[in-house]
Design an enzyme around this catalytic site. Structure first.
Site, PDB file in Angstrom:
ATOM      1  N   PRO A  85       7.254 -19.979   8.903  1.00  0.00           N
ATOM      2  CA  PRO A  85       8.348 -19.539   9.775  1.00  0.00           C
ATOM      3  C   PRO A  85       7.900 -19.449  11.230  1.00  0.00           C
ATOM      4  N   GLY A  86       8.821 -19.727  12.135  1.00  0.00           N
ATOM      5  CA  GLY A  86       8.627 -19.363  13.540  1.00  0.00           C
ATOM      6  C   GLY A  86       9.019 -17.905  13.669  1.00  0.00           C
ATOM      7  N   PRO A  87       9.402 -17.459  14.870  1.00  0.00           N
ATOM      8  CA  PRO A  87       9.724 -16.044  15.032  1.00  0.00           C
ATOM      9  C   PRO A  87      11.021 -15.616  14.325  1.00  0.00           C
ATOM     10  N   TYR A 141       0.787 -21.750  13.350  1.00  0.00           N
ATOM     11  CA  TYR A 141      -0.570 -21.810  13.909  1.00  0.00           C
ATOM     12  C   TYR A 141      -1.634 -21.911  12.811  1.00  0.00           C
ATOM     13  N   LYS A 192      -4.483 -17.666   7.845  1.00  0.00           N
ATOM     14  CA  LYS A 192      -3.338 -18.510   7.454  1.00  0.00           C
ATOM     15  C   LYS A 192      -3.790 -19.955   7.207  1.00  0.00           C
ATOM     16  N   PHE A 199      -2.538  -8.552  14.639  1.00  0.00           N
ATOM     17  CA  PHE A 199      -2.356  -7.915  15.945  1.00  0.00           C
ATOM     18  C   PHE A 199      -2.816  -8.887  17.011  1.00  0.00           C
ATOM     19  N   ARG A 234       0.811  -1.220   0.000  1.00  0.00           N
ATOM     20  CA  ARG A 234       0.000   0.000   0.000  1.00  0.00           C
ATOM     21  C   ARG A 234       0.844   1.270   0.000  1.00  0.00           C
TER      22      ARG A 234
HETATM   23  C1  HXC Z   1      -7.980  -4.446  17.921  1.00  0.00           C
HETATM   24  C2  HXC Z   1      -7.787  -3.359  15.908  1.00  0.00           C
HETATM   25  C3  HXC Z   1      -6.387  -3.247  16.091  1.00  0.00           C
HETATM   26  C4  HXC Z   1      -5.822  -3.804  17.273  1.00  0.00           C
HETATM   27  C5  HXC Z   1      -6.907  -2.310  14.222  1.00  0.00           C
HETATM   28  N1  HXC Z   1      -8.044  -2.763  14.746  1.00  0.00           N
HETATM   29  N2  HXC Z   1      -5.871  -2.605  15.022  1.00  0.00           N
HETATM   30  N3  HXC Z   1      -8.577  -3.945  16.813  1.00  0.00           N
HETATM   31  N4  HXC Z   1      -6.653  -4.405  18.159  1.00  0.00           N
HETATM   32  N5  HXC Z   1      -4.510  -3.751  17.514  1.00  0.00           N
HETATM   33  C6  HXC Z   1      -9.393  -2.614  14.197  1.00  0.00           C
HETATM   34  C7  HXC Z   1      -9.787  -1.164  14.001  1.00  0.00           C
HETATM   35  O1  HXC Z   1     -10.296  -0.616  15.181  1.00  0.00           O
HETATM   36  C8  HXC Z   1     -10.844  -1.286  12.898  1.00  0.00           C
HETATM   37  O2  HXC Z   1     -12.081  -1.718  13.416  1.00  0.00           O
HETATM   38  C9  HXC Z   1     -10.346  -2.427  12.045  1.00  0.00           C
HETATM   39  O3  HXC Z   1      -9.440  -3.163  12.870  1.00  0.00           O
HETATM   40  C10 HXC Z   1      -9.611  -1.947  10.812  1.00  0.00           C
HETATM   41  O4  HXC Z   1      -8.581  -1.069  11.228  1.00  0.00           O
HETATM   42  P1  HXC Z   1      -7.791  -0.150  10.199  1.00  0.00           P
HETATM   43  O5  HXC Z   1      -6.696   0.521  10.914  1.00  0.00           O
HETATM   44  O6  HXC Z   1      -8.768   0.687   9.406  1.00  0.00           O
HETATM   45  O7  HXC Z   1      -7.258  -1.287   9.195  1.00  0.00           O
HETATM   46  P2  HXC Z   1      -6.203  -1.202   8.068  1.00  0.00           P
HETATM   47  O8  HXC Z   1      -5.750   0.211   7.815  1.00  0.00           O
HETATM   48  O9  HXC Z   1      -6.748  -1.972   6.967  1.00  0.00           O
HETATM   49  O10 HXC Z   1      -4.921  -1.937   8.714  1.00  0.00           O
HETATM   50  C11 HXC Z   1      -4.828  -3.323   8.788  1.00  0.00           C
HETATM   51  C12 HXC Z   1      -4.234  -3.784  10.117  1.00  0.00           C
HETATM   52  C13 HXC Z   1      -2.888  -3.102  10.396  1.00  0.00           C
HETATM   53  C14 HXC Z   1      -4.092  -5.302  10.020  1.00  0.00           C
HETATM   54  C15 HXC Z   1      -5.205  -3.446  11.206  1.00  0.00           C
HETATM   55  O11 HXC Z   1      -2.361  -3.608  11.593  1.00  0.00           O
HETATM   56  C16 HXC Z   1      -1.875  -3.258   9.305  1.00  0.00           C
HETATM   57  O12 HXC Z   1      -1.899  -2.539   8.300  1.00  0.00           O
HETATM   58  N6  HXC Z   1      -0.936  -4.197   9.411  1.00  0.00           N
HETATM   59  C17 HXC Z   1       0.100  -4.505   8.376  1.00  0.00           C
HETATM   60  C18 HXC Z   1       1.420  -4.863   8.998  1.00  0.00           C
HETATM   61  C19 HXC Z   1       1.366  -6.033   9.955  1.00  0.00           C
HETATM   62  O13 HXC Z   1       0.323  -6.253  10.632  1.00  0.00           O
HETATM   63  N7  HXC Z   1       2.460  -6.726  10.051  1.00  0.00           N
HETATM   64  C20 HXC Z   1       2.584  -7.884  10.969  1.00  0.00           C
HETATM   65  C21 HXC Z   1       2.550  -9.160  10.244  1.00  0.00           C
HETATM   66  S1  HXC Z   1       3.235 -10.332  11.357  1.00  0.00           S
HETATM   67  P3  HXC Z   1     -13.303  -0.672  13.756  1.00  0.00           P
HETATM   68  O14 HXC Z   1     -14.417  -1.551  14.193  1.00  0.00           O
HETATM   69  O15 HXC Z   1     -12.782   0.225  14.834  1.00  0.00           O
HETATM   70  O16 HXC Z   1     -13.605   0.067  12.477  1.00  0.00           O
HETATM   71  C22 HXC Z   1       2.574 -11.787  11.145  1.00  0.00           C
HETATM   72  C23 HXC Z   1       3.309 -12.863  11.917  1.00  0.00           C
HETATM   73  C24 HXC Z   1       2.526 -14.126  12.015  1.00  0.00           C
HETATM   74  O17 HXC Z   1       1.630 -11.984  10.456  1.00  0.00           O
HETATM   75  C25 HXC Z   1       3.191 -15.225  12.812  1.00  0.00           C
HETATM   76  C26 HXC Z   1       4.006 -14.893  13.982  1.00  0.00           C
HETATM   77  C27 HXC Z   1       4.616 -16.076  14.671  1.00  0.00           C
HETATM   78  P1  NAP Z   2       5.812  -6.796   7.896  1.00  0.00           P
HETATM   79  O1  NAP Z   2       7.148  -6.187   7.650  1.00  0.00           O
HETATM   80  O2  NAP Z   2       4.817  -6.007   8.662  1.00  0.00           O
HETATM   81  O3  NAP Z   2       5.211  -7.189   6.474  1.00  0.00           O
HETATM   82  C1  NAP Z   2       3.894  -7.090   6.109  1.00  0.00           C
HETATM   83  C2  NAP Z   2       3.845  -6.442   4.738  1.00  0.00           C
HETATM   84  O4  NAP Z   2       2.520  -6.573   4.204  1.00  0.00           O
HETATM   85  C3  NAP Z   2       4.175  -4.954   4.745  1.00  0.00           C
HETATM   86  O5  NAP Z   2       5.169  -4.684   3.775  1.00  0.00           O
HETATM   87  C4  NAP Z   2       2.867  -4.280   4.340  1.00  0.00           C
HETATM   88  O6  NAP Z   2       3.128  -3.133   3.515  1.00  0.00           O
HETATM   89  C5  NAP Z   2       2.196  -5.386   3.550  1.00  0.00           C
HETATM   90  N1  NAP Z   2       0.738  -5.255   3.557  1.00  0.00           N
HETATM   91  C6  NAP Z   2      -0.088  -5.220   4.632  1.00  0.00           C
HETATM   92  N2  NAP Z   2      -1.347  -5.040   4.242  1.00  0.00           N
HETATM   93  C7  NAP Z   2      -1.319  -5.006   2.880  1.00  0.00           C
HETATM   94  C8  NAP Z   2      -2.328  -4.856   1.905  1.00  0.00           C
HETATM   95  N3  NAP Z   2      -3.616  -4.722   2.224  1.00  0.00           N
HETATM   96  N4  NAP Z   2      -1.966  -4.850   0.592  1.00  0.00           N
HETATM   97  C9  NAP Z   2      -0.667  -5.001   0.247  1.00  0.00           C
HETATM   98  N5  NAP Z   2       0.325  -5.134   1.137  1.00  0.00           N
HETATM   99  C10 NAP Z   2       0.000  -5.148   2.439  1.00  0.00           C
HETATM  100  O7  NAP Z   2       5.944  -8.195   8.634  1.00  0.00           O
HETATM  101  P2  NAP Z   2       6.877  -9.489   8.390  1.00  0.00           P
HETATM  102  O8  NAP Z   2       7.234 -10.005   9.728  1.00  0.00           O
HETATM  103  O9  NAP Z   2       7.950  -9.201   7.410  1.00  0.00           O
HETATM  104  O10 NAP Z   2       5.835 -10.507   7.757  1.00  0.00           O
HETATM  105  C11 NAP Z   2       5.975 -11.009   6.428  1.00  0.00           C
HETATM  106  C12 NAP Z   2       5.223 -12.317   6.292  1.00  0.00           C
HETATM  107  O11 NAP Z   2       5.802 -13.305   7.139  1.00  0.00           O
HETATM  108  C13 NAP Z   2       3.753 -12.250   6.697  1.00  0.00           C
HETATM  109  O12 NAP Z   2       2.990 -13.082   5.839  1.00  0.00           O
HETATM  110  C14 NAP Z   2       3.749 -12.822   8.086  1.00  0.00           C
HETATM  111  O13 NAP Z   2       2.492 -13.347   8.466  1.00  0.00           O
HETATM  112  C15 NAP Z   2       4.807 -13.909   7.922  1.00  0.00           C
HETATM  113  N6  NAP Z   2       5.382 -14.389   9.169  1.00  0.00           N
HETATM  114  C16 NAP Z   2       6.226 -13.596   9.864  1.00  0.00           C
HETATM  115  C17 NAP Z   2       6.822 -14.097  11.022  1.00  0.00           C
HETATM  116  C18 NAP Z   2       7.804 -13.281  11.800  1.00  0.00           C
HETATM  117  O14 NAP Z   2       8.233 -13.735  12.858  1.00  0.00           O
HETATM  118  N7  NAP Z   2       8.222 -12.127  11.339  1.00  0.00           N
HETATM  119  C19 NAP Z   2       6.507 -15.383  11.459  1.00  0.00           C
HETATM  120  C20 NAP Z   2       5.631 -16.172  10.738  1.00  0.00           C
HETATM  121  C21 NAP Z   2       5.061 -15.650   9.562  1.00  0.00           C
HETATM  122  P3  NAP Z   2       2.180  -1.842   3.473  1.00  0.00           P
HETATM  123  O15 NAP Z   2       1.908  -1.420   4.868  1.00  0.00           O
HETATM  124  O16 NAP Z   2       2.971  -0.870   2.639  1.00  0.00           O
HETATM  125  O17 NAP Z   2       0.939  -2.271   2.739  1.00  0.00           O
END
Ligand code: HXC
Ligand code: NAP
Length: 293
Positions: A195-197, A154, A169, A104, A46
């Protein structure tokens, strides 16, 4: 050793790879390594400014070519545009990495349905959208293709406090295995890595905010005793997407230092029992006959 690139030079030569979420974290690390192996990259997410900056830095570091294209994977039209721009510049896409994710930690009862949708729409619908759009193109053009989905352990165990992500997932894993069979006849492979952490700013900020990072240090749950190094994931995934892995499809490979299995085994927590205690326990349990004999 595990911090070193493993594949031979040119292993991905002239492959065009689309990585969603490729401007940050693991996506960025994988992109940089694939460039070093001779690939050309399309990065989409994005935040176009983040992508442009990452692309310029990667090109400088590797001498490769990177096309950044803005796209929200929840929007099918955006993805069609990414594909169109990639074909305009490179004439093809060979490999798709569904890496974009949102996540989150939260007790589920505190979530609104919009919060649930936000995560599932990125993780599952985003992966589905990209795979469908590119799959149709590959089938129409009679070109081969390879898809790698980034899931997590998970996906099959489930996990409390990240329910939307776990649902998303799990769906992506089902997508991987289902289409691996259905699309093999078109020369399209689909695999996943779990992946794990692996420390990234995105994951750590969303999953271990505030005090949680000290309270739940991920290392302590991992039999191998450390978190993953990005290069380890880069090496594994470069192999999985490359033509060296031409016979692999529908597979999910775990790379987590033993983390999920440690949580799964009924008696795994017994590794905290001391040797002295084992001596006592052995005396109590070994060769003991029932009192009636
Ligand atoms: C509760 C939350 C929240 C939170 C957002 N919301 N964050 N609710 N706790 N922490 C709610 C908001 O209140 C809103 O609901 C709805 O979610 C949408 O929020 P937006 O901010 O408008 O969403 P958006 O801009 O689309 O953002 C998406 C997102 C954001 C997922 C919420 O966190 C994001 O952009 N993340 C991308 C990066 C990311 O998450 N990276 C981590 C990946 S790690 P309401 O009802 O108020 O409208 C990963 C690892 C996996 O996946 C494995 C690990 C071992
Ligand atoms: P990260 O840096 O937050 O990566 C998430 C990416 O997704 C960001 O570049 C974000 O970019 C993009 N993204 C989010 N919403 C999007 C949307 N709607 N459209 C297009 N792009 C979007 O986290 P990361 O740790 O590197 O995670 C990468 C992948 O690894 C994920 O699938 C995650 O679930 C997986 N994973 C991570 C871990 C870990 O320990 N790190 C473990 C297991 C699995 P924008 O905000 O610019 O959109």
């Amino acid at each position: 050793m595990y911090k070193t690139g493993m594949l031979k030079e040119g292993a991905l030569k002239d492959k065009v790879i689309l990585i969603t979420g490729g401007g940050t974290g693991l996506g960025r690390s994988m992109a940089t390594y694939y460039l070093k192996l001779g690939a050309k990259l399309v990065l989409s997410s994005r935040k176009i400014e983040v992508l442009k900056k990452a692309a310029a830095e990667m090109e400088k570091e590797t001498g490769g070519t990177v096309l950044p294209v803005q796209c929200d994977v929840r929007n099918y039209e955006d993805i069609l545009e990414v594909i169109e721009k990639s074909y305009e510049k490179f004439g093809k896409i060979d490999i798709l990495i569904n890496n974009a994710a949102g996540n989150f930690v939260s007790p589920t009862e505190r979530l609104s349905h919009r919060a649930f949708n936000a995560v599932v729409d990125i993780v599952l619908k985003g992966s589905y959208n990209c795979t469908l759009a590119l799959g149709k193109k590959w089938i129409e053009n009679k070109s081969k293709g390879s898809v790698l989905n980034i899931v997590t352990t998970y996906a099959w165990t489930g996990s409390a406090f990240v329910v939307p992500s776990a649902c998303g997932k799990a769906g992506v894993l089902a997508l991987t295995r289902s289409l691996a069979v259905e699309w093999a006849k078109y020369g399209i492979r689909l695999n996943a890595v779990a992946p794990g952490p692996f420390p990234t700013k995105g994951a750590w900020e969303k999953l271990l905010p505030g005090e949680l990072v000290d309270k739940f240090d991920p290392k302590t749950k991992i039999p191998i005793g450390r978190v993953g190094d990005h290069q380890e994931l880069c090496n594994l995934t470069a192999y999985m997407i490359s033509d060296f892995a031409a016979y692999m499809t529908g597979e999910v490979i775990t790379l987590d230092g033993g983390e999920w299995l440690k949580g799964a085994g009924t008696f795994n927590k017994f590794d905290s029992v001391s040797n002295e205690m084992w001596d006592v326990l052995e005396m109590m349990t070994k060769g003991q006959k029932p009192k009636s004999e």
